[in-house]
Design an enzyme around this catalytic site. Structure first.
Site, PDB file in Angstrom:
ATOM      1  N   GLU A 108     -50.987  -1.336  -2.367  1.00  0.00           N
ATOM      2  CA  GLU A 108     -49.885  -0.829  -3.201  1.00  0.00           C
ATOM      3  C   GLU A 108     -49.162  -2.012  -3.817  1.00  0.00           C
ATOM      4  O   GLU A 108     -48.524  -2.790  -3.103  1.00  0.00           O
ATOM      5  CB  GLU A 108     -48.915  -0.005  -2.342  1.00  0.00           C
ATOM      6  CG  GLU A 108     -49.533   1.220  -1.693  1.00  0.00           C
ATOM      7  CD  GLU A 108     -49.974   2.264  -2.699  1.00  0.00           C
ATOM      8  OE1 GLU A 108     -49.325   2.396  -3.741  1.00  0.00           O
ATOM      9  OE2 GLU A 108     -50.993   2.929  -2.444  1.00  0.00           O
TER      10      GLU A 108
ATOM     11  N   CYS B  68     -40.634  -1.249  -6.561  1.00  0.00           N
ATOM     12  CA  CYS B  68     -41.844  -1.087  -7.364  1.00  0.00           C
ATOM     13  C   CYS B  68     -41.698   0.116  -8.296  1.00  0.00           C
ATOM     14  O   CYS B  68     -42.404   0.224  -9.285  1.00  0.00           O
ATOM     15  CB  CYS B  68     -43.054  -0.923  -6.467  1.00  0.00           C
ATOM     16  SG  CYS B  68     -42.900   0.472  -5.355  1.00  0.00           S
TER      17      CYS B  68
HETATM   18  P1  NAD Z   1     -45.638 -10.641  -1.616  1.00  0.00           P
HETATM   19  O1  NAD Z   1     -46.986 -10.304  -2.122  1.00  0.00           O
HETATM   20  O2  NAD Z   1     -45.084 -11.965  -1.914  1.00  0.00           O
HETATM   21  O3  NAD Z   1     -45.585 -10.490  -0.025  1.00  0.00           O
HETATM   22  C1  NAD Z   1     -45.914  -9.277   0.609  1.00  0.00           C
HETATM   23  C2  NAD Z   1     -46.452  -9.566   1.978  1.00  0.00           C
HETATM   24  O4  NAD Z   1     -47.667 -10.276   1.854  1.00  0.00           O
HETATM   25  C3  NAD Z   1     -45.542 -10.410   2.854  1.00  0.00           C
HETATM   26  O5  NAD Z   1     -45.517  -9.876   4.142  1.00  0.00           O
HETATM   27  C4  NAD Z   1     -46.238 -11.743   2.877  1.00  0.00           C
HETATM   28  O6  NAD Z   1     -46.004 -12.419   4.099  1.00  0.00           O
HETATM   29  C5  NAD Z   1     -47.681 -11.317   2.791  1.00  0.00           C
HETATM   30  N1  NAD Z   1     -48.618 -12.332   2.312  1.00  0.00           N
HETATM   31  C6  NAD Z   1     -48.390 -13.385   1.502  1.00  0.00           C
HETATM   32  N2  NAD Z   1     -49.531 -14.082   1.315  1.00  0.00           N
HETATM   33  C7  NAD Z   1     -50.499 -13.437   2.006  1.00  0.00           C
HETATM   34  C8  NAD Z   1     -51.884 -13.660   2.194  1.00  0.00           C
HETATM   35  N3  NAD Z   1     -52.523 -14.690   1.651  1.00  0.00           N
HETATM   36  N4  NAD Z   1     -52.575 -12.794   2.971  1.00  0.00           N
HETATM   37  C9  NAD Z   1     -51.963 -11.730   3.524  1.00  0.00           C
HETATM   38  N5  NAD Z   1     -50.643 -11.486   3.400  1.00  0.00           N
HETATM   39  C10 NAD Z   1     -49.934 -12.321   2.631  1.00  0.00           C
HETATM   40  O7  NAD Z   1     -44.693  -9.453  -2.135  1.00  0.00           O
HETATM   41  P2  NAD Z   1     -43.111  -9.328  -1.951  1.00  0.00           P
HETATM   42  O8  NAD Z   1     -42.471 -10.274  -2.901  1.00  0.00           O
HETATM   43  O9  NAD Z   1     -42.765  -9.371  -0.513  1.00  0.00           O
HETATM   44  O10 NAD Z   1     -42.857  -7.823  -2.424  1.00  0.00           O
HETATM   45  C11 NAD Z   1     -42.536  -7.463  -3.706  1.00  0.00           C
HETATM   46  C12 NAD Z   1     -43.716  -6.825  -4.378  1.00  0.00           C
HETATM   47  O11 NAD Z   1     -44.105  -5.660  -3.663  1.00  0.00           O
HETATM   48  C13 NAD Z   1     -43.405  -6.338  -5.777  1.00  0.00           C
HETATM   49  O12 NAD Z   1     -44.439  -6.699  -6.648  1.00  0.00           O
HETATM   50  C14 NAD Z   1     -43.336  -4.822  -5.630  1.00  0.00           C
HETATM   51  O13 NAD Z   1     -43.616  -4.120  -6.803  1.00  0.00           O
HETATM   52  C15 NAD Z   1     -44.332  -4.589  -4.574  1.00  0.00           C
HETATM   53  N6  NAD Z   1     -44.112  -3.302  -3.913  1.00  0.00           N
HETATM   54  C16 NAD Z   1     -44.986  -2.279  -4.168  1.00  0.00           C
HETATM   55  C17 NAD Z   1     -44.787  -1.031  -3.588  1.00  0.00           C
HETATM   56  C18 NAD Z   1     -45.763   0.086  -3.850  1.00  0.00           C
HETATM   57  O14 NAD Z   1     -45.763   1.054  -3.097  1.00  0.00           O
HETATM   58  N7  NAD Z   1     -46.584   0.014  -4.879  1.00  0.00           N
HETATM   59  C19 NAD Z   1     -43.705  -0.820  -2.742  1.00  0.00           C
HETATM   60  C20 NAD Z   1     -42.820  -1.880  -2.493  1.00  0.00           C
HETATM   61  C21 NAD Z   1     -43.061  -3.120  -3.090  1.00  0.00           C
END
Ligand code: NAD
Length: 489
Positions: free
Chosen positions: A254, A288
């Site tokens: 997501e 999001c």
């Molecule tokens: P991010 O991708 O920076 O981080 C999300 C998670 O991924 C964190 O827990 C982080 O520790 C982990 N992560 C980072 N690098 C990784 C790797 N190499 N392997 C595995 N995990 C890793 O996102 P964010 O800034 O925390 O969140 C914001 C984003 O989330 C926005 O783009 C938003 O639109 C999206 N979002 C989407 C939904 C949906 O349902 N579509 C809901 C909420 C947020």
């Protein structure tokens, strides 16, 4: 008062039913984006922690998956009880650590968490397999719906418990076991959530949590050979990396969007305005499902801009999360605040006009308080129009037709959710059917939905794959069909 009274939370891994020392010696402090005070710290986990957690989850899977769904539901009911008992305390930590207003956003997120678990409990009881007809009269076949195994569940910081519960409750109730990774800036609240699992008496290893950085812990989780499913909610860049690393595993990905809100020439602004306020400035735009940009027909453009500014100035109160009057808090972190600076700064250089807001607010304990902003004269060449800005900013783009709005939406790499406003509901429905988005609302904000309905990106776009919420992730991701046939002789 600028800081709030708080006992620091010292977080670390929860593995095999116990809070344990991390293999890593280093810790990271968590600083509140709202007050600037240190809220606690967490262990920077290592791949060894992941390995221990996955092993615990793998062992627990055998007995957890053998329970009936009714027995598993009883554990989740107890989890709900623990969360409800600690509702205010959890909401206070969420507000302090994440920055969201306590009354209007943190408490509702705790309630949404409970609701996600409840929906999973209700719907899991109705999942079933089949006994198909066969050509061979001497055979019988059974199609079982079986859990997949160990789920790596990775959460973002904007709705830490909302997203964790949407991933983890359906995974657990269908018989999988879980290893979770919270985002660094909202690790403490998820650690407290792990305490609720402990208090609810889940069998050891059914739910595990590893704290630390994504590129270390997350990479180890997503590529681990004993993980069968990866559930990820987060940014497009990380999601793409994870999808590649987790190749061969079941995936629920997501990602982001830029929530186009289309105002056709007959839109009713009385309907649009409250939705626009809620969906642009709610969660300080860090959602999001936020309204990322407004595609406004020329016939309404000036009136909408004028009424939106008035509404923002009248109804959006930027403030400390614990002030009752606050409707919008700070943004969660420095990189995001800098992105907002950049998106608005370059838009102004390219000819956009700030009607209200436009930068960081002064006089708060941190410089993460971003003003609620309205930008006009926004064009397709600007990052603020086409990327996911993720802040309290309404970019207003002028369109001259319905066809133009659809063309811009098709050009966009995102396809998560969208809204169209028109007094002609049939016209709205026709538009929605053509719009390339996983969710399209007619005369409602892009993110308006309910917890039992499917939610996720449109195939072929960059907003993710698979549907979260409702029965859909249980059917498509957390269980698979298994065929058993018997030769009766
Ligand atoms: P991010 O991708 O920076 O981080 C999300 C998670 O991924 C964190 O827990 C982080 O520790 C982990 N992560 C980072 N690098 C990784 C790797 N190499 N392997 C595995 N995990 C890793 O996102 P964010 O800034 O925390 O969140 C914001 C984003 O989330 C926005 O783009 C938003 O639109 C999206 N979002 C989407 C939904 C949906 O349902 N579509 C809901 C909420 C947020």
């Amino acid at each position: 008062m600028r800081t709030v009274q708080h006992t620091p939370v010292e977080a670390g891994p929860f593995i095999g039913g116990r809070f344990v020392e991390s293999a890593g010696q280093e810790r990271q402090s968590t600083v509140s984006p709202a007050t600037g005070q240190v809220v606690g710290s967490f262990a920077l986990g290592l791949p060894d922690d992941v390995d221990r957690a996955v092993t615990a989850a793998r062992h627990a899977f055998t007995s957890w998956s053998a329970l009936t769904v009714f027995d598993r539901c009883r554990f989740l009911e107890r989890l709900i009880g623990e969360i409800e008992n600690r509702r205010e305390e959890l909401a206070r930590l969420l507000a302090l650590e994440q920055g969201k207003p306590y009354r209007v956003e943190a408490l509702p997120e705790i309630d949404e968490t409970v609701s996600n678990i409840r929906v999973a409990i209700e719907l899991a009881k109705y999942l079933d397999g089949t006994m198909p007809q066969l050509a061979n009269p001497r055979k019988r076949a059974f199609v079982y719906r079986v859990p997949r195994g160990v789920v790596a569940a990775i959460q973002p910081w904007n709705f830490p418990l909302g997203t964790a519960s949407a991933q983890i409750a359906p995974a657990l109730v269908t018989g999988n076991t879980v290893v979770a990774l919270p985002a660094p800036s909202t690790t403490l609240i998820e650690y407290e959530w792990a305490r609720c699992f402990e208090a609810a008496g889940f069998p050891p290893g059914v739910f595990n949590l590893v704290t630390g950085h994504g590129p270390v812990v997350g990479d180890a989780m997503t590529a681990h050979p004993d993980v069968q499913v990866v559930a990820f909610t987060g940014s497009v860049a990380t999601g793409r990396r994870i999808a590649a690393r987790a190749s061969g595993k079941a995936q629920l990905i997501e990602l982001g969007g830029n929530g186009p809100v289309v105002l056709l020439d007959d839109a009713d602004l009385d309907v649009v305005l409250p939705d626009a306020l809620r969906s642009t400035y709610g969660a300080a735009g860090q959602s999001c499902t936020a309204s990322g940009r407004f595609l406004v027909h020329g016939a309404l453009y000036d009136e909408f801009a004028h009424r939106l500014i008035e509404a923002v100035q009248r109804e959006v109160t930027l403030g400390l999360p614990f002030d009752d009057a606050t409707t919008m808090g700070p943004v969660n972190n420095v990189p995001l605040a800098e992105k907002l600076d950049r998106h608005v700064g370059t838009a102004l250089d390219e000819g956009a006009v700030v009607l209200t807001g436009g930068g960081r607010a002064k006089g708060f304990p941190t410089d993460l308080y971003w003003e609620p902003t309205v930008l006009t004269d926004v064009t397709e060449s600007m990052a603020v129009a086409v990327e996911e800005t993720f802040g309290p900013i309404a970019p207003l783009q002028r369109i001259s037709s319905e066809a133009e709005a659809l063309e811009l939406m098709h050009k966009s790499p995102y396809g998560l959710c969208a809204a169209v406003y028109t007094r002609d509901v049939a016209r709205g429905l026709r538009f929605a059917e053509k719009a390339p988005s996983g969710l399209v609302n007619v005369n409602a904000a892009p993110g308006d939905t309910e917890t039992h309905l499917p939610f996720g990106g449109r195939a072929g776009k960059l907003s993710g794959t698979g549907k979260i919420l409702g029965r859909y992730p249980m059917e498509d991701v957390f269980t698979e069909l298994k065929l058993v046939s018997v030769n009766l002789g």
